[in-house]
Design a protein around this motif. Structure first.
Motif, mmCIF file in Angstrom:
data_model
loop_
_atom_site.group_PDB
_atom_site.id
_atom_site.type_symbol
_atom_site.label_atom_id
_atom_site.label_comp_id
_atom_site.label_asym_id
_atom_site.label_seq_id
_atom_site.Cartn_x
_atom_site.Cartn_y
_atom_site.Cartn_z
ATOM 1 N N LYS A 204 50.635 52.348 34.859
ATOM 2 C CA LYS A 204 50.459 50.942 35.239
ATOM 3 C C LYS A 204 50.272 50.825 36.752
ATOM 4 O O LYS A 204 49.441 50.041 37.213
ATOM 5 N N THR A 205 51.012 51.605 37.525
ATOM 6 C CA THR A 205 50.849 51.589 38.974
ATOM 7 C C THR A 205 49.438 52.027 39.346
ATOM 8 O O THR A 205 48.790 51.412 40.195
ATOM 9 N N ALA A 206 48.936 53.081 38.720
ATOM 10 C CA ALA A 206 47.579 53.563 38.986
ATOM 11 C C ALA A 206 46.551 52.495 38.628
ATOM 12 O O ALA A 206 45.569 52.293 39.363
ATOM 13 N N GLU A 207 46.763 51.775 37.536
ATOM 14 C CA GLU A 207 45.854 50.693 37.144
ATOM 15 C C GLU A 207 45.859 49.568 38.177
ATOM 16 O O GLU A 207 44.809 48.999 38.492
ATOM 17 N N LEU A 208 47.030 49.247 38.696
ATOM 18 C CA LEU A 208 47.122 48.210 39.727
ATOM 19 C C LEU A 208 46.376 48.638 40.994
ATOM 20 O O LEU A 208 45.680 47.831 41.607
ATOM 21 N N PHE A 209 46.504 49.908 41.367
ATOM 22 C CA PHE A 209 45.795 50.411 42.535
ATOM 23 C C PHE A 209 44.286 50.384 42.292
ATOM 24 O O PHE A 209 43.519 50.085 43.207
ATOM 25 N N ASP A 210 43.855 50.681 41.074
ATOM 26 C CA ASP A 210 42.426 50.593 40.739
ATOM 27 C C ASP A 210 41.930 49.156 40.870
ATOM 28 O O ASP A 210 40.806 48.921 41.333
ATOM 29 N N LEU A 211 42.752 48.201 40.469
ATOM 30 C CA LEU A 211 42.392 46.790 40.600
ATOM 31 C C LEU A 211 42.206 46.428 42.071
ATOM 32 O O LEU A 211 41.241 45.749 42.435
ATOM 33 N N VAL A 212 43.092 46.889 42.920
ATOM 34 C CA VAL A 212 42.959 46.622 44.357
ATOM 35 C C VAL A 212 41.677 47.249 44.894
ATOM 36 O O VAL A 212 40.940 46.629 45.673
ATOM 37 N N ALA A 213 41.376 48.470 44.476
ATOM 38 C CA ALA A 213 40.158 49.146 44.930
ATOM 39 C C ALA A 213 38.911 48.369 44.517
ATOM 40 O O ALA A 213 37.920 48.328 45.253
ATOM 41 N N THR A 214 38.959 47.735 43.358
ATOM 42 C CA THR A 214 37.841 46.933 42.885
ATOM 43 C C THR A 214 37.732 45.621 43.663
ATOM 44 O O THR A 214 36.641 45.214 44.056
ATOM 45 N N GLU A 215 38.867 44.995 43.878
ATOM 46 C CA GLU A 215 38.893 43.694 44.552
ATOM 47 C C GLU A 215 38.650 43.808 46.055
ATOM 48 O O GLU A 215 38.088 42.909 46.664
ATOM 49 N N VAL B 158 48.902 51.658 51.936
ATOM 50 C CA VAL B 158 49.873 51.373 50.878
ATOM 51 C C VAL B 158 50.512 50.009 51.132
ATOM 52 O O VAL B 158 50.625 49.178 50.221
ATOM 53 N N LYS B 159 50.895 49.751 52.370
ATOM 54 C CA LYS B 159 51.501 48.457 52.709
ATOM 55 C C LYS B 159 50.529 47.309 52.476
ATOM 56 O O LYS B 159 50.902 46.273 51.923
ATOM 57 N N GLU B 160 49.270 47.493 52.873
ATOM 58 C CA GLU B 160 48.259 46.461 52.643
ATOM 59 C C GLU B 160 48.006 46.268 51.157
ATOM 60 O O GLU B 160 47.803 45.145 50.692
ATOM 61 N N THR B 161 48.028 47.348 50.406
ATOM 62 C CA THR B 161 47.819 47.277 48.959
ATOM 63 C C THR B 161 48.914 46.435 48.305
ATOM 64 O O THR B 161 48.631 45.626 47.414
ATOM 65 N N LEU B 162 50.145 46.613 48.731
ATOM 66 C CA LEU B 162 51.249 45.832 48.167
ATOM 67 C C LEU B 162 51.076 44.344 48.458
ATOM 68 O O LEU B 162 51.373 43.498 47.611
ATOM 69 N N VAL B 163 50.563 44.018 49.635
ATOM 70 C CA VAL B 163 50.289 42.614 49.978
ATOM 71 C C VAL B 163 49.175 42.069 49.086
ATOM 72 O O VAL B 163 49.277 40.958 48.551
ATOM 73 N N VAL B 164 48.119 42.846 48.902
ATOM 74 C CA VAL B 164 46.999 42.429 48.055
ATOM 75 C C VAL B 164 47.469 42.239 46.614
ATOM 76 O O VAL B 164 47.072 41.278 45.943
ATOM 77 N N LEU B 165 48.322 43.124 46.125
ATOM 78 C CA LEU B 165 48.843 42.979 44.758
ATOM 79 C C LEU B 165 49.590 41.661 44.596
ATOM 80 O O LEU B 165 49.436 40.969 43.588
ATOM 81 N N LYS B 166 50.363 41.305 45.588
ATOM 82 C CA LYS B 166 51.093 40.034 45.533
ATOM 83 C C LYS B 166 50.113 38.857 45.516
ATOM 84 O O LYS B 166 50.289 37.897 44.762
ATOM 85 N N GLU B 167 49.078 38.943 46.338
ATOM 86 C CA GLU B 167 48.056 37.901 46.361
ATOM 87 C C GLU B 167 47.342 37.791 45.015
ATOM 88 O O GLU B 167 47.070 36.687 44.525
ATOM 89 N N ALA C 198 47.244 34.691 42.419
ATOM 90 C CA ALA C 198 45.960 34.149 41.980
ATOM 91 C C ALA C 198 45.784 34.217 40.466
ATOM 92 O O ALA C 198 44.776 33.764 39.928
ATOM 93 N N GLY C 199 46.761 34.794 39.760
ATOM 94 C CA GLY C 199 46.706 34.867 38.310
ATOM 95 C C GLY C 199 45.956 36.059 37.753
ATOM 96 O O GLY C 199 45.701 36.121 36.548
ATOM 97 N N LYS C 200 45.610 37.019 38.583
ATOM 98 C CA LYS C 200 44.892 38.204 38.107
ATOM 99 C C LYS C 200 45.833 39.286 37.596
ATOM 100 O O LYS C 200 45.388 40.264 37.004
ATOM 101 N N ILE C 201 47.132 39.121 37.865
ATOM 102 C CA ILE C 201 48.176 40.010 37.363
ATOM 103 C C ILE C 201 49.237 39.119 36.743
ATOM 104 O O ILE C 201 49.586 38.076 37.315
#
Length: 109
Positions: A23-34, A58-67, A71-74
């Motif tokens: 699931k963590t890898a999938e979330l990182f893939d989502l960030v890479a796409t977005e 990694v720190k920026e990725t965690l911020v993007v995940l929260k965003e 936004a309802g994408k997670i």
């Protein structure tokens, strides 16, 4: 190359966060796409073996995940990773878990 591949390989091997790595890898893939800009920065950081840039990403990725969650994408009920127990040692190139002896070289030869 996968987004932040050395970091993902290290956390998978170390078994951090007590969570489902897939699931963590999938979330990182989502960030890479977005955020393709972060993905491209990660390519340069990985090729240059720049652990300090990996840590920034990694720190920026965690911020993007929260965003993305806001936004309802997670799923809003899903608990995002925090990686609070991880520590980068930029001198030795190791990623450490907490203050114990669990560690792994971030960039394997």
């Amino acid at each position: 190359m996968r987004y932040l591949e050395p970091f993902l390989a290290a956390i998978e091997e170390l078994g951090t966060e007590g969570r489902d790595f897939q699931k963590t890898a999938e979330l990182f893939d989502l960030v890479a796409t977005e955020r393709r800009d972060l993905y491209h920065r990660s390519l340069f950081a990985c090729r240059g073996k720049k652990s300090i840039e990996i840590e920034r990403l990694v720190k920026e990725t965690l911020v993007v995940l929260k965003e993305l969650q806001e936004a309802g994408k997670i799923d809003p009920e899903f608990e995002l990773p925090t990686f609070g127990s991880l520590r980068f040692n930029h001198t030795t190139g190791y990623l450490h878990v907490g203050h114990g002896n669990r560690h792994r070289k971030l960039f394997q030869q």
